[in-house]
Design an enzyme around this catalytic site. Structure first.
Site, short mmCIF file in Angstrom:
data_model
loop_
_atom_site.label_atom_id
_atom_site.label_comp_id
_atom_site.label_asym_id
_atom_site.label_seq_id
_atom_site.Cartn_x
_atom_site.Cartn_y
_atom_site.Cartn_z
N SER A 99 0.80 -1.20 0.00
CA SER A 99 0.00 0.00 0.00
C SER A 99 0.84 1.26 0.00
O SER A 99 1.57 1.55 -0.95
CB SER A 99 -0.95 -0.07 1.20
OG SER A 99 -1.84 0.98 1.25
N LYS A 141 -0.54 -3.99 -3.54
CA LYS A 141 -1.86 -3.47 -3.20
C LYS A 141 -2.05 -2.13 -3.88
O LYS A 141 -1.51 -1.12 -3.45
CB LYS A 141 -2.02 -3.29 -1.69
CG LYS A 141 -1.72 -4.52 -0.87
CD LYS A 141 -2.48 -5.75 -1.29
CE LYS A 141 -3.96 -5.61 -1.17
NZ LYS A 141 -4.66 -6.86 -1.57
N ASP A 184 11.13 5.12 -9.29
CA ASP A 184 10.85 5.68 -10.61
C ASP A 184 11.59 6.99 -10.85
O ASP A 184 11.97 7.30 -11.99
CB ASP A 184 9.34 5.90 -10.78
CG ASP A 184 8.60 4.62 -11.10
OD1 ASP A 184 9.25 3.56 -11.15
OD2 ASP A 184 7.37 4.68 -11.31
#
Length: 428
Positions: free
Chosen positions: A314, A339, A325
């Site tokens: 999560s 999740k 990223d």
């Protein structure tokens, strides 16, 4: 569980197994619970919420308008009949995370973000395909953690009752209970059945633990984040600022077995490490609804390694995905839980609750992590024996007795060397 600051309580398909009520801080329901008296009005209220907000505009290929007619044409004599009908209606969506909670269930699923929980300390989800009840992660130092429950364990029985066909609400009701009482849980770990007798207790959550650790490349700032609670961002800020004053060379951020928490907490913490770039975007059935970005207020630009594992879920995946990223950090460990669904939790009827899957969240590069998780840049798994040793003696976590931490230090050392070389080249 993810909770947004804007007023919606947003969930990432996880339920905290506790028996606490809302303390007020950090949680605000998206709509006031109404005082409807008619069971049909409650059914229609639930139908309307799904009609307006559900992430899948096809409603799992179900004629949702016809469904409304079907259930409103029935006769109901009390709330219990309405509750049963609502659950039957929602089952058509084939989404275990869109669920109705009666007043008792709704009360028991809400999180006290002040930092103390009551229960066994498990984050639980339901596999969308198999419908099995799966442990996301036990809370560190909780009764479940101390008993040896692990991420990815499948709960097969609770106090002698099979969990086959059981939804999360029912599992929560069976597992929760008064402090000092015991619950018997059977699990399946791979193909190995295990029994646990766990005593329920109050659980104090300390979101951030930080230390300055000596190493061959200089002092390293080690920060372990256990959960994204309401005070996690403040404690993280204090930890980074304190370690910066001590002139550490780089950082290891430990998100292992962190099941998530508050959405705005994960965004605020990401901004402490990122000077620029996207952090997370959410997409509902109409398209992108929100995109959070860094705001040029990073507290440090020093090299960073993040430790992750199968219990990192999560909000942990939002933070680690953003750092990966944006090439701000290298991830070390094993694949995260996966999740990526966002839920709105609101009050309906006379104290009941409704959790609705309203969106998915994506990493800055557009990765949909639901089911897939985030792959580390450097993979290193712990053996069952190593996991057991770290669980039994938590003082070894983040030390030379912790193989994933040692690998993280090795990777961090390389990043620190690159930084020093770059600085020297610029000074010439």
């Amino acid at each position: 569980m993810i909770i947004s600051r804007s007023g919606l309580v947003l969930g990432a398909t996880a339920i905290m197994l506790t028996a606490v009520t809302v303390a007020g801080a950090g949680i605000h329901l998206s709509s006031q619970a109404s005082l409807r008296e008619s069971p049909k009005e409650l059914i229609d209220e639930v139908w309307q919420v799904i009609q307006k907000n559900y992430v899948d505009g096809t409603f799992n290929q179900v004629d949702w308008v016809a469904t409304r007619t079907e259930y409103l044409n029935r006769n109901y004599t009390d709330d219990e009949q309405a509750y049963k009908a609502i659950r039957e209606m929602l089952k058509k969506l084939d989404d275990p995370y869109t669920r109705f909670m009666n007043p008792e269930e709704f009360k028991n699923m809400q999180i006290d973000t002040s930092g103390e929980l009551t229960g066994v300390g498990i984050q639980l989800t339901q596999d969308e395909k198999t419908k099995k009840l799966v442990v996301i992660s036990p809370i560190e130092d909780s009764p479940a953690f101390s008993a040896g429950v692990q991420s990815q364990d499948i709960i097969t029985e609770i106090d002698g009752r099979s969990t086959e066909g059981m939804d999360i609400n029912e599992a929560v009701s069976l597992i929760r209970g008064p402090v000092g009482t015991k619950v018997n849980i059977k699990i399946l770990r791979g193909d190995k059945p295990l029994d646990f007798k766990i005593t329920r207790d109050r659980i104090e959550i300390h979101p951030v633990r930080a230390s300055k650790n000596p190493s061959s490349m200089g002092d390293i700032g080690y920060i372990r984040l256990n959960t994204f609670s309401a005070n996690a961002a403040e404690e993280m800020r204090e930890a980074i600022n304190d370690l910066e004053k001590q002139n550490v060379s780089g950082y290891v951020l430990d998100l292992r077995s962190n099941p998530g928490g508050l959405l705005y907490s994960s965004v605020e913490i990401a901004r402490m490490w990122l000077s620029k770039g996207d952090i997370v975007s959410t997409v509902d059935r109409q398209g992108e609804t929100d995109r959070q970005k860094a705001n040029n207020r990073a507290l440090t630009t020093k090299p960073l390694v993040v430790l992750v594992d199968g219990g990192s879920a999560s909000a942990s995946e939002i933070l680690s995905g953003a750092l990966q990223d944006n090439k701000r950090a290298l991830l070390v460990g094993t694949k995260t839980f996966g999740k990526g669904l966002v839920q709105s939790v609101r009050g309906v009827g006379k104290g009941s609750g409704l959790a609705v899957t309203i969106a998915k969240y994506f990493t800055p590069s557009g990765r949909d992590i639901n089911h897939e998780g985030i792959q580390p840049d450097v993979k290193i798994e712990l053996t069952e024996k190593q996991r057991d040793e770290l669980r039994k003696d938590r003082t070894k976590v983040g030390t030379i007795d912790d193989p994933q931490y040692v690998k993280g230090l090795e990777i961090l050392g390389g990043e620190i060397s690159k930084t020093k070389q770059g600085t020297q080249a610029q000074s010439k």
